[in-house]
Design a protein around this motif. Structure first.
Motif, PDB file in Angstrom:
ATOM      1  N   ALA A  76     -34.680  17.160   3.798  1.00  0.00           N
ATOM      2  CA  ALA A  76     -34.338  15.851   4.374  1.00  0.00           C
ATOM      3  C   ALA A  76     -35.317  14.763   3.954  1.00  0.00           C
ATOM      4  O   ALA A  76     -34.910  13.622   3.712  1.00  0.00           O
ATOM      5  CB  ALA A  76     -34.279  15.952   5.889  1.00  0.00           C
ATOM      6  N   VAL A  77     -36.596  15.098   3.852  1.00  0.00           N
ATOM      7  CA  VAL A  77     -37.592  14.099   3.457  1.00  0.00           C
ATOM      8  C   VAL A  77     -37.324  13.630   2.024  1.00  0.00           C
ATOM      9  O   VAL A  77     -37.314  12.424   1.744  1.00  0.00           O
ATOM     10  CB  VAL A  77     -39.030  14.654   3.608  1.00  0.00           C
ATOM     11  CG1 VAL A  77     -40.048  13.694   3.017  1.00  0.00           C
ATOM     12  CG2 VAL A  77     -39.341  14.929   5.072  1.00  0.00           C
ATOM     13  N   LEU A  78     -37.091  14.571   1.118  1.00  0.00           N
ATOM     14  CA  LEU A  78     -36.800  14.230  -0.273  1.00  0.00           C
ATOM     15  C   LEU A  78     -35.515  13.406  -0.362  1.00  0.00           C
ATOM     16  O   LEU A  78     -35.482  12.353  -1.004  1.00  0.00           O
ATOM     17  CB  LEU A  78     -36.676  15.508  -1.106  1.00  0.00           C
ATOM     18  CG  LEU A  78     -36.385  15.318  -2.599  1.00  0.00           C
ATOM     19  CD1 LEU A  78     -37.562  14.634  -3.295  1.00  0.00           C
ATOM     20  CD2 LEU A  78     -36.087  16.658  -3.250  1.00  0.00           C
ATOM     21  N   LYS A  79     -34.482  13.867   0.298  1.00  0.00           N
ATOM     22  CA  LYS A  79     -33.183  13.180   0.290  1.00  0.00           C
ATOM     23  C   LYS A  79     -33.320  11.752   0.818  1.00  0.00           C
ATOM     24  O   LYS A  79     -32.834  10.801   0.198  1.00  0.00           O
ATOM     25  CB  LYS A  79     -32.203  13.978   1.146  1.00  0.00           C
ATOM     26  CG  LYS A  79     -30.815  13.427   1.227  1.00  0.00           C
ATOM     27  CD  LYS A  79     -29.978  14.358   2.099  1.00  0.00           C
ATOM     28  CE  LYS A  79     -28.564  13.924   2.233  1.00  0.00           C
ATOM     29  NZ  LYS A  79     -27.771  14.886   3.017  1.00  0.00           N
ATOM     30  N   ASN A  80     -33.987  11.592   1.948  1.00  0.00           N
ATOM     31  CA  ASN A  80     -34.144  10.260   2.539  1.00  0.00           C
ATOM     32  C   ASN A  80     -35.046   9.361   1.702  1.00  0.00           C
ATOM     33  O   ASN A  80     -34.824   8.150   1.648  1.00  0.00           O
ATOM     34  CB  ASN A  80     -34.649  10.376   3.971  1.00  0.00           C
ATOM     35  CG  ASN A  80     -33.581  10.928   4.900  1.00  0.00           C
ATOM     36  OD1 ASN A  80     -32.394  10.765   4.653  1.00  0.00           O
ATOM     37  ND2 ASN A  80     -34.005  11.616   5.943  1.00  0.00           N
ATOM     38  N   PHE A  82     -35.207   9.471  -1.591  1.00  0.00           N
ATOM     39  CA  PHE A  82     -34.352   9.040  -2.699  1.00  0.00           C
ATOM     40  C   PHE A  82     -33.357   7.973  -2.254  1.00  0.00           C
ATOM     41  O   PHE A  82     -33.123   7.004  -2.970  1.00  0.00           O
ATOM     42  CB  PHE A  82     -33.632  10.238  -3.311  1.00  0.00           C
ATOM     43  CG  PHE A  82     -34.500  11.089  -4.200  1.00  0.00           C
ATOM     44  CD1 PHE A  82     -35.718  10.641  -4.689  1.00  0.00           C
ATOM     45  CD2 PHE A  82     -34.092  12.350  -4.557  1.00  0.00           C
ATOM     46  CE1 PHE A  82     -36.507  11.428  -5.509  1.00  0.00           C
ATOM     47  CE2 PHE A  82     -34.870  13.153  -5.395  1.00  0.00           C
ATOM     48  CZ  PHE A  82     -36.079  12.686  -5.869  1.00  0.00           C
ATOM     49  N   ILE A  83     -32.778   8.129  -1.085  1.00  0.00           N
ATOM     50  CA  ILE A  83     -31.857   7.113  -0.559  1.00  0.00           C
ATOM     51  C   ILE A  83     -32.621   5.809  -0.330  1.00  0.00           C
ATOM     52  O   ILE A  83     -32.139   4.726  -0.656  1.00  0.00           O
ATOM     53  CB  ILE A  83     -31.171   7.613   0.729  1.00  0.00           C
ATOM     54  CG1 ILE A  83     -30.195   8.751   0.403  1.00  0.00           C
ATOM     55  CG2 ILE A  83     -30.447   6.466   1.450  1.00  0.00           C
ATOM     56  CD1 ILE A  83     -29.660   9.487   1.614  1.00  0.00           C
ATOM     57  N   GLY A  84     -33.824   5.903   0.212  1.00  0.00           N
ATOM     58  CA  GLY A  84     -34.649   4.722   0.473  1.00  0.00           C
ATOM     59  C   GLY A  84     -34.997   3.950  -0.791  1.00  0.00           C
ATOM     60  O   GLY A  84     -35.067   2.722  -0.772  1.00  0.00           O
TER      61      GLY A  84
END
Length: 124
Positions: A76-80, A82-84
């Motif tokens: 989730a940290v990596l995904k968020n 990248f979205i950020g």
């Protein structure tokens, strides 16, 4: 003064009358941002992969591609992060469009990003 829009390359993707507003946003906003930020995404993911899996570079192509997909979907940290990175390049108007259906747009960002990374890292 250079604006965020000035930094993006126009991809000249033709929209038809059947193109949805989400697809238009994807083609006019998300794709150019992912292309602009490509080197950053690539560097961050390679660094992440090396921290997570010391032998990443020795993995087969299919295992690298599976690792890319699973990492981005499950961390989730990596995904968020990248979205950020994508959201940080939005204009105020684009942010309003994004906020109207952020779950759909997040999914589109992640799907395109996974394919982009798989095509660049997964084939090394």
């Amino acid at each position: 003064m250079i604006t965020k829009l000035d930094l993006r390359e126009s991809l000249n993707i033709v929209n038809s009358e059947t193109t949805t507003s989400a697809e238009t946003f994807q083609n006019k906003t998300l794709r150019p941002i992912l292309k602009l930020q490509n080197d950053l995404y690539l560097s961050m993911f390679i660094n992440y992969a090396l921290r997570q899996k010391a032998d990443f570079s020795s993995l087969s192509v299919s295992k690298k591609q599976m690792f890319i997909e699973q990492s981005i979907q499950k961390d989730a940290v990596l995904k968020n992060t990248f979205i950020g990175i994508a959201i940080g390049m939005f204009t105020i108007n684009e942010m309003e469009v994004y906020q109207s259906d952020n779950k759909v747009f997040n999914k589109r960002i992640i799907t395109m990003l996974i394919e982009r990374l798989k095509s660049q890292i997964g084939k090394e």
